[in-house]
Design a protein around this motif. Structure first.
Motif, short mmCIF file in Angstrom:
data_model
loop_
_atom_site.label_atom_id
_atom_site.label_comp_id
_atom_site.label_asym_id
_atom_site.label_seq_id
_atom_site.Cartn_x
_atom_site.Cartn_y
_atom_site.Cartn_z
N PRO A 20 0.81 -1.23 0.00
CA PRO A 20 0.00 0.00 0.00
C PRO A 20 0.84 1.27 0.00
CG PRO A 20 -0.07 -1.06 2.14
CD PRO A 20 0.63 -2.01 1.23
N TRP A 21 2.00 1.23 0.58
CA TRP A 21 2.93 2.36 0.58
C TRP A 21 4.35 1.78 0.61
CZ3 TRP A 21 -0.91 1.99 4.46
CH2 TRP A 21 -0.51 1.33 5.63
N PRO A 22 5.36 2.56 0.33
CA PRO A 22 6.73 2.02 0.30
C PRO A 22 7.09 1.33 1.60
CG PRO A 22 6.69 4.21 -0.65
CD PRO A 22 5.32 3.98 -0.10
N GLY A 23 7.44 0.05 1.48
CA GLY A 23 7.77 -0.74 2.66
C GLY A 23 6.59 -1.29 3.41
N GLY A 24 5.38 -0.96 2.99
CA GLY A 24 4.19 -1.42 3.67
C GLY A 24 3.69 -2.75 3.14
N THR A 25 2.91 -3.45 3.93
CA THR A 25 2.34 -4.75 3.57
C THR A 25 0.84 -4.73 3.83
OG1 THR A 25 2.66 -5.70 5.77
CG2 THR A 25 4.50 -5.89 4.20
N THR A 26 0.18 -5.78 3.37
CA THR A 26 -1.25 -5.91 3.66
C THR A 26 -1.49 -5.95 5.16
OG1 THR A 26 -1.57 -7.15 1.61
CG2 THR A 26 -3.30 -7.32 3.25
N GLY A 27 -0.60 -6.62 5.89
CA GLY A 27 -0.73 -6.67 7.35
C GLY A 27 -0.63 -5.30 7.99
N ASN A 28 0.29 -4.44 7.50
CA ASN A 28 0.38 -3.08 8.03
C ASN A 28 -0.91 -2.30 7.77
OD1 ASN A 28 3.77 -3.01 6.79
ND2 ASN A 28 3.07 -3.53 8.83
N LEU A 29 -1.46 -2.45 6.57
CA LEU A 29 -2.69 -1.76 6.22
C LEU A 29 -3.84 -2.20 7.12
CD1 LEU A 29 -4.41 0.02 4.31
CD2 LEU A 29 -4.64 -2.00 2.82
N LEU A 30 -3.99 -3.51 7.30
CA LEU A 30 -5.09 -4.01 8.12
C LEU A 30 -4.90 -3.65 9.59
CD1 LEU A 30 -5.66 -7.53 6.52
CD2 LEU A 30 -7.09 -5.49 6.30
N SER A 31 -3.66 -3.63 10.07
CA SER A 31 -3.40 -3.25 11.47
C SER A 31 -3.86 -1.82 11.73
CB SER A 31 -1.91 -3.39 11.79
OG SER A 31 -1.51 -4.74 11.77
N ARG A 32 -3.54 -0.91 10.82
CA ARG A 32 -3.95 0.47 10.98
C ARG A 32 -5.47 0.61 10.87
NH1 ARG A 32 -0.73 4.26 13.36
NH2 ARG A 32 1.43 4.02 12.69
N MET A 33 -6.07 -0.12 9.96
CA MET A 33 -7.51 -0.02 9.79
C MET A 33 -8.25 -0.45 11.04
SD MET A 33 -7.99 -1.35 5.85
CE MET A 33 -9.79 -1.31 5.97
N ILE A 34 -7.88 -1.58 11.62
CA ILE A 34 -8.60 -2.07 12.79
C ILE A 34 -8.29 -1.20 14.01
CG2 ILE A 34 -6.83 -3.72 13.52
CD1 ILE A 34 -10.67 -4.18 13.64
N GLN A 35 -7.09 -0.65 14.08
CA GLN A 35 -6.74 0.21 15.20
C GLN A 35 -7.58 1.49 15.19
OE1 GLN A 35 -2.79 2.34 15.38
NE2 GLN A 35 -2.43 0.90 17.05
N PHE A 36 -7.68 2.14 14.03
CA PHE A 36 -8.50 3.35 13.94
C PHE A 36 -9.98 3.04 14.14
CE2 PHE A 36 -5.23 5.74 11.13
CZ PHE A 36 -4.59 6.20 12.27
N ALA A 37 -10.44 1.92 13.60
CA ALA A 37 -11.85 1.55 13.76
C ALA A 37 -12.17 1.26 15.23
CB ALA A 37 -12.19 0.35 12.89
N ASP A 38 -11.24 0.63 15.95
CA ASP A 38 -11.48 0.34 17.36
C ASP A 38 -11.54 1.61 18.19
OD1 ASP A 38 -11.62 -2.34 16.89
OD2 ASP A 38 -9.68 -2.85 17.76
N LEU A 39 -10.71 2.58 17.86
CA LEU A 39 -10.63 3.80 18.67
C LEU A 39 -11.66 4.85 18.28
CD1 LEU A 39 -6.74 4.14 18.78
CD2 LEU A 39 -8.22 3.56 20.71
N GLU A 40 -11.87 5.04 16.99
CA GLU A 40 -12.75 6.11 16.52
C GLU A 40 -14.04 5.59 15.92
OE1 GLU A 40 -14.01 10.03 15.76
OE2 GLU A 40 -12.49 9.18 17.09
N GLY A 41 -14.07 4.30 15.54
CA GLY A 41 -15.26 3.74 14.90
C GLY A 41 -15.16 3.71 13.40
N SER A 42 -14.24 4.47 12.82
CA SER A 42 -14.08 4.55 11.37
C SER A 42 -12.60 4.58 11.02
CB SER A 42 -14.76 5.80 10.80
OG SER A 42 -16.15 5.78 11.01
N ALA A 43 -12.28 3.97 9.89
CA ALA A 43 -10.94 4.06 9.31
C ALA A 43 -11.09 4.49 7.86
CB ALA A 43 -10.21 2.72 9.40
N TYR A 44 -10.23 5.39 7.43
CA TYR A 44 -10.32 5.95 6.09
C TYR A 44 -9.00 5.69 5.36
CZ TYR A 44 -14.02 8.57 8.47
OH TYR A 44 -15.13 8.93 9.21
N VAL A 45 -9.11 5.11 4.16
CA VAL A 45 -7.96 4.85 3.30
C VAL A 45 -8.23 5.51 1.96
CG1 VAL A 45 -6.41 3.08 2.38
CG2 VAL A 45 -7.74 2.61 4.44
#
Length: 442
Positions: free
Chosen positions: A99-124
Motif C-alpha cells: 500500500p505504501w513504500p515498505g508497507g504490507t497488507t498486514g500493516n494496512l489491516l493493522s492500521r484499519m482495525i486500530q483506527f476503527a477500534d478507537l474512533e469507529g471509522s478508518a479511512y484509506v
C-alpha cells in the motif's frame, strides 16, 4: 462547492454526554450540523492516551484483534449466478499488497482495525496514484448534501454522501476527497449518524474508568504504606506542633513500599486503630475481573483467548470450551470484520467484472482447526461428485456445480450407469446373440 466549504468551517456542536479520566472531561461527538458528520478530536485523543496506551485490558483486547485481523490477505472471488466461486489474483491487488513504500497488507489491516477500534471509522485513500494513505479519523469530516437547506442536509430524505474533508491542524486548506477516492471502514454503525462508525470502546468507557481507578487504588495502597490504613489518635494535651512533627516522622519511617512492614513504635498517649482492608480483603481480582469480562464482551474477544482471569478459571480451558472460544472469535468477530474490510477497500481497487474483492484466510494459523471441518466437507463433496458422475453428468459440470452449490450448472452426458440399463439397451452395448441349435445334439 464553496457553500460546502463555508459550512464545513463552522464549529461543531457537542452533546451533553461526557466522561472524565484523571480529572479531564471529554465530550462525545455532537450531532451532525449543516450536512457535516464531524468527529471531536479530544475524544479520539482521550481514547488513545487513557484507554489504549494506559489501560492494560483495552490494550490486550485491541492487540488480539489487531494481530488476528492483520493475518488475512485479499483475493478476487468469481461470482456465478450470485454465488461465490474460486479465488484468483491479478496485478490490481498489488495496491493492497504494497500500500505504501515498505508497507504490507498486514500493516494496512493493522492500521484499519486500530483506527476503527478507537474512533469507529478508518479511512484509506488512493489520492496519490499507486499508493494508499491512511487518514487520521479525527481529522476527517463526512460531507452530505441534499436539495434542502444546508442545515437540514443530514436529515433530508434525499441526502447523499458527497465526499470527505481531510483537515489536519496544519493551517493549510483542507483536502476534499470524492467517495470513490476513499475506502471507509466502519464495522459498527453509529445510530446517531448516517455514515460514521462507532467504537466498541464507547459503551464501556465507564468500565475502563473503573478499571483504571482500581489500578490506581492498588498503586496508592503500596505507595502509602502497603499495610492496612490506620488512624492514629493522640492525647488532647499534645500540641498541634508536636502532632505535625509526629506525623512527619511516622510518614518518613512507614510510608511507601520501601518502608513497609517495619515495626511501629509509638510514644505515650498515642493509639493506633486499623480502619482499612488489606489486598485480600479488598479482593481486587474479583472487582477488576468482572470489568475485564465486560470489556471482552464488547470487543468480541472471549476472555479465555485474551487471558483474563475469569476466562482462565474453572472449565474454560477445557479442550471443547477453548475450541468454542476460538470459533467464536473467528466466526463471530474476525470474519465479519474481514468481510467489511474487503467491501470497503473494493471502492479504491480495480475489481474485475464478474468478481468481487474478498479475503483469503487459508494461511492463517489460528484457523487451522477449521481445516478438520473443511476436510469433512470436502469428503462429502467428493462423494457427491462421484455419485453425480456415476449418474451420467459431465465431470466438469459436476465439479463446478458442487463448488458453487448451484445444481443448475449440471449437464448430462446422455449416458447412464450400467446398473440402470436392461441387457442389450445400454448405449454402445453389443446386442446379445441368441444361441444356435445343433440338430445333432440331443
Amino acid at each position: 462547492m464553496t457553500s460546502l466549504w463555508q459550512h464545513a468551517r463552522r464549529p461543531a456542536t457537542r452533546d451533553d454526554d461526557s466522561w472524565s479520566v484523571a480529572g479531564n472531561v471529554y465530550y462525545g461527538t455532537g450531532r451532525p450540523i449543516d450536512g457535516m458528520e464531524r468527529p471531536f478530536s479530544p475524544e479520539f485523543e482521550a481514547k488513545v492516551r487513557h484507554a489504549y496506551k494506559s489501560n492494560g485490558p483495552v490494550f490486550a483486547l485491541m492487540t488480539v484483534r489487531q494481530m488476528l485481523f492483520s493475518e488475512a490477505r485479499f483475493q478476487f472471488r468469481q461470482m456465478r449466478n450470485g454465488r461465490p466461486g474460486e479465488l484468483f489474483g491479478t496485478a490490481d491487488l498489488a495496491l493492497l499488497e504494497t500500500p505504501w513504500p515498505g508497507g504490507t497488507t498486514g500493516n494496512l489491516l493493522s492500521r484499519m482495525i486500530q483506527f476503527a477500534d478507537l474512533e469507529g471509522s478508518a479511512y484509506v485513500t488512493n489520492y496519490n496514484p499507486g499508493r494508499l494513505k491512511m487518514l487520521r479519523p479525527d481529522w476527517v469530516t463526512i460531507i452530505t448534501g441534499s436539495e434542502e437547506e444546508p442545515s437540514l442536509a443530514s436529515e433530508a430524505i434525499d441526502s447523499e454522501l458527497l465526499g470527505y474533508m481531510y483537515d489536519p491542524p496544519t493551517g493549510s486548506e483542507p483536502w476534499f476527497l470524492l467517495p470513490e477516492q476513499v475506502a471507509h471502514f466502519a464495522p459498527i454503525p453509529d445510530p446517531e449518524f448516517q455514515f460514521r462508525g462507532m467504537s466498541w470502546i464507547t459503551p464501556v468507557i465507564r468500565e475502563i474508568v473503573g478499571d483504571t481507578a482500581a489500578t490506581r487504588h492498588k498503586l496508592k495502597f503500596f505507595e502509602n504504606g502497603a499495610t492496612p490504613q490506620v488512624v492514629v489518635s493522640l492525647d488532647p494535651s499534645v500540641t498541634p506542633e508536636k502532632v505535625k512533627k509526629f506525623q512527619a516522622l511516622m510518614d518518613s519511617d512507614h510510608r511507601g513500599v520501601d518502608t513497609a512492614y517495619k515495626t511501629l513504635y509509638l510514644g505515650g498517649g498515642a493509639d493506633v486503630t486499623v480502619v482499612g482492608k488489606d489486598l485480600h480483603q479488598l479482593d481486587f481480582k474479583a472487582t477488576q475481573g468482572a470489568g475485564e469480562t465486560r470489556l471482552a464482551a464488547a470487543a468480541g474477544v472471549p476472555s479465555v483467548v485474551v487471558g483474563f482471569s475469569e476466562g482462565l478459571a474453572g472449565s474454560s480451558l477445557n479442550a471443547g470450551n477453548y475450541s468454542s472460544s476460538r470459533r467464536r472469535l473467528a466466526d463471530g468477530t474476525m470474519r465479519p470484520l474481514w468481510r467489511e474490510a474487503a467491501g470497503s477497500l473494493a471502492q479504491i481497487v480495480n475489481v474485475p467484472a464478474g468478481a468481487d474483492l474478498w479475503y483469503d484466510d487459508r494461511d492463517i494459523a489460528w484457523l487451522r482447526e477449521d481445516q478438520h471441518d473443511a476436510a469433512e466437507i470436502q469428503g462429502l463433496q467428493s462423494r457427491t461428485i462421484r455419485t453425480l458422475v456415476d449418474a451420467g453428468y459431465e465431470p466438469e459440470t459436476v465439479v463446478a456445480a458442487v463448488a458453487a452449490e448451484d445444481y443448475s450448472l449440471l449437464k448430462h452426458s446422455g449416458l447412464y450407469s450400467v446398473q440402470l440399463q436392461k441387457p442389450g439397451t445400454g448405449s454402445g452395448a453389443p446386442s446379445p446373440t441368441p444361441p444356435t441349435t445343433d440338430p445333432e445334439v440331443p
